[in-house]
Design a protein around this motif. Structure first.
Motif, PDB file in Angstrom:
ATOM      1  N   LYS A   1       0.836  -1.218   0.000  1.00  0.00           N
ATOM      2  CA  LYS A   1       0.000   0.000   0.000  1.00  0.00           C
ATOM      3  C   LYS A   1       0.868   1.265   0.000  1.00  0.00           C
ATOM      4  O   LYS A   1       0.645   2.205   0.762  1.00  0.00           O
ATOM      5  CB  LYS A   1      -0.957   0.001   1.199  1.00  0.00           C
ATOM      6  N   MET A   2       1.858   1.251  -0.878  1.00  0.00           N
ATOM      7  CA  MET A   2       2.820   2.342  -0.971  1.00  0.00           C
ATOM      8  C   MET A   2       2.685   3.001  -2.339  1.00  0.00           C
ATOM      9  O   MET A   2       2.510   2.325  -3.357  1.00  0.00           O
ATOM     10  CB  MET A   2       4.235   1.768  -0.793  1.00  0.00           C
ATOM     11  N   SER A   3       2.744   4.311  -2.399  1.00  0.00           N
ATOM     12  CA  SER A   3       2.674   5.024  -3.675  1.00  0.00           C
ATOM     13  C   SER A   3       4.049   5.045  -4.341  1.00  0.00           C
ATOM     14  O   SER A   3       5.063   4.767  -3.696  1.00  0.00           O
ATOM     15  CB  SER A   3       2.196   6.467  -3.457  1.00  0.00           C
ATOM     16  N   GLN A   4       4.052   5.359  -5.635  1.00  0.00           N
ATOM     17  CA  GLN A   4       5.333   5.494  -6.338  1.00  0.00           C
ATOM     18  C   GLN A   4       6.180   6.584  -5.707  1.00  0.00           C
ATOM     19  O   GLN A   4       7.400   6.442  -5.583  1.00  0.00           O
ATOM     20  CB  GLN A   4       5.084   5.811  -7.820  1.00  0.00           C
ATOM     21  N   GLU A   5       5.537   7.660  -5.289  1.00  0.00           N
ATOM     22  CA  GLU A   5       6.267   8.773  -4.676  1.00  0.00           C
ATOM     23  C   GLU A   5       6.909   8.340  -3.355  1.00  0.00           C
ATOM     24  O   GLU A   5       8.051   8.695  -3.062  1.00  0.00           O
ATOM     25  CB  GLU A   5       5.325   9.944  -4.443  1.00  0.00           C
TER      26      GLU A   5
ATOM     27  N   ARG B   1      15.373   7.290  -2.730  1.00  0.00           N
ATOM     28  CA  ARG B   1      16.035   8.549  -3.073  1.00  0.00           C
ATOM     29  C   ARG B   1      16.253   8.687  -4.581  1.00  0.00           C
ATOM     30  O   ARG B   1      17.312   9.081  -5.032  1.00  0.00           O
ATOM     31  CB  ARG B   1      17.381   8.671  -2.337  1.00  0.00           C
ATOM     32  N   VAL B   2      15.204   8.308  -5.352  1.00  0.00           N
ATOM     33  CA  VAL B   2      15.300   8.447  -6.807  1.00  0.00           C
ATOM     34  C   VAL B   2      14.162   9.277  -7.389  1.00  0.00           C
ATOM     35  O   VAL B   2      14.252   9.751  -8.509  1.00  0.00           O
ATOM     36  CB  VAL B   2      15.320   7.067  -7.501  1.00  0.00           C
ATOM     37  N   GLY B   3      13.061   9.423  -6.639  1.00  0.00           N
ATOM     38  CA  GLY B   3      11.936  10.183  -7.147  1.00  0.00           C
ATOM     39  C   GLY B   3      10.873   9.317  -7.801  1.00  0.00           C
ATOM     40  O   GLY B   3      11.123   8.177  -8.203  1.00  0.00           O
ATOM     41  N   LYS B   4       9.666   9.887  -7.900  1.00  0.00           N
ATOM     42  CA  LYS B   4       8.513   9.170  -8.447  1.00  0.00           C
ATOM     43  C   LYS B   4       8.713   8.772  -9.902  1.00  0.00           C
ATOM     44  O   LYS B   4       8.315   7.682 -10.323  1.00  0.00           O
ATOM     45  CB  LYS B   4       7.275  10.062  -8.298  1.00  0.00           C
TER      46      LYS B   4
ATOM     47  N   ILE C   1      15.746  -0.985  -2.339  1.00  0.00           N
ATOM     48  CA  ILE C   1      14.430  -1.370  -2.842  1.00  0.00           C
ATOM     49  C   ILE C   1      13.938  -2.621  -2.119  1.00  0.00           C
ATOM     50  O   ILE C   1      12.786  -2.692  -1.675  1.00  0.00           O
ATOM     51  CB  ILE C   1      14.477  -1.614  -4.363  1.00  0.00           C
ATOM     52  N   CYS C   2      14.823  -3.614  -1.990  1.00  0.00           N
ATOM     53  CA  CYS C   2      14.451  -4.866  -1.321  1.00  0.00           C
ATOM     54  C   CYS C   2      14.040  -4.612   0.119  1.00  0.00           C
ATOM     55  O   CYS C   2      13.061  -5.182   0.610  1.00  0.00           O
ATOM     56  CB  CYS C   2      15.608  -5.859  -1.380  1.00  0.00           C
ATOM     57  N   LYS C   3      14.773  -3.748   0.805  1.00  0.00           N
ATOM     58  CA  LYS C   3      14.445  -3.444   2.194  1.00  0.00           C
ATOM     59  C   LYS C   3      13.106  -2.729   2.288  1.00  0.00           C
ATOM     60  O   LYS C   3      12.274  -3.042   3.151  1.00  0.00           O
ATOM     61  CB  LYS C   3      15.548  -2.584   2.815  1.00  0.00           C
TER      62      LYS C   3
END
Length: 275
Positions: A29-33, A40-43, A64-66
């Protein structure tokens, strides 16, 4: 017949990295943003991954995995349990030889790039294996919002607390307690929120405001301050009424934001050594 070219956008199990990231992100339930902020790469970068226009660079994979609760084996499509120790050792030897062959074929500039990436991954791996997490120190306001907090706290006016260092907690300047139900269901009575000090807000952002000697948590609009609970009427801006914005509400303080004693002790020890 020529050998098929492996798909660089898919892992060893044939699952596209973009599909894997999108599926797990939605499961969380996480947004791209939100994911972009954590990595630390941005939406836009996350959107490009999920659309298959690009894939994450190697330095971003552990983060990303974490963030998505994935193991490295799951991300790369590897079956850890299906590989025996003896087979793994042979694969490791073969892999080592192949890495050396490819490294020696690179020019000097590309070798430096690889070494920097390896040093970064090595450092992140050490942090991931270390149970002691980094923390940030904040002051938790003694006063609830309705009591009208209007200035930065110091140690004498607030309780010193420690939270795990995450993008949101590091961006906060203080913690303020919510008193009342005017912002339900978004914020409940007794909630603690992370607040970033600022005197200006954008339309629709939630902030801490002071009118007279009373503090409010409200959603900012050009004509006034709005509650999320329909039982409360908006506070419209009127001539002669001074409204001060104290800060922007980042989010609620969650239970798992509070740092454990070991991490706090490590922070204090490092601080005492001047690090």
């Amino acid at each position: 017949m020529s050998k098929p070219i492996p798909n660089s956008m898919a892992n060893a199990a044939g699952v596209a990295y973009g599909d894997l990231i999108r599926r797990q992100r939605r499961h969380k339930k996480m947004s791209q943003e939100e994911l972009g902020t954590l990595v630390r790469v941005g939406k836009n970068a996350v959107g490009a991954w999920e659309a298959g226009r690009s894939r994450p660079d190697v330095a971003s994979v552990p983060i990303i995995c974490k963030a998505l609760d994935l193991s490295m084996e799951e991300f790369f499509g590897l079956e850890e349990s299906a590989v025996s120790v003896s087979v793994k050792e042979k694969l490791d030897e073969k892999e080592g030889a192949e890495l050396i062959r490819r490294y020696t074929a690179l020019n000097q500039y590309n070798r430096q790039v690889i070494m920097r990436e390896m040093e970064m991954l090595y450092g992140m791996q050490g942090e991931m294996n270390n149970p002691v997490r980094k923390v940030v120190r904040l002051y938790m306001n003694d006063l609830a919002v309705s009591a009208g907090p209007g200035e930065t706290l110091d140690a004498a006016r607030g309780e010193e607390v420690f939270l795990y260092a995450e993008p949101d907690t590091k961006a906060a300047d203080e913690i303020i307690r919510i008193n009342g139900d005017s912002m339900e269901p978004t914020y409940q009575n007794g909630d603690h929120v992370l607040v970033r000090h600022t005197s200006t807000l954008r339309q629709g952002e939630i902030g801490i405001f002071v009118i007279g000697d009373t503090g409010y948590i409200k959603e900012y609009h050009k004509d006034g301050l709005y509650s999320h609970n329909p039982a409360y009427a908006p506070i419209f801006f009127s001539e002669g009424t001074e409204v001060r914005c104290i800060g922007r509400v980042i989010r609620n303080v969650k239970q798992d934001d509070w740092a454990d004693d070991e991490s706090i002790s490590a922070w204090k020890t490092a601080k005492g050594k001047g690090r």
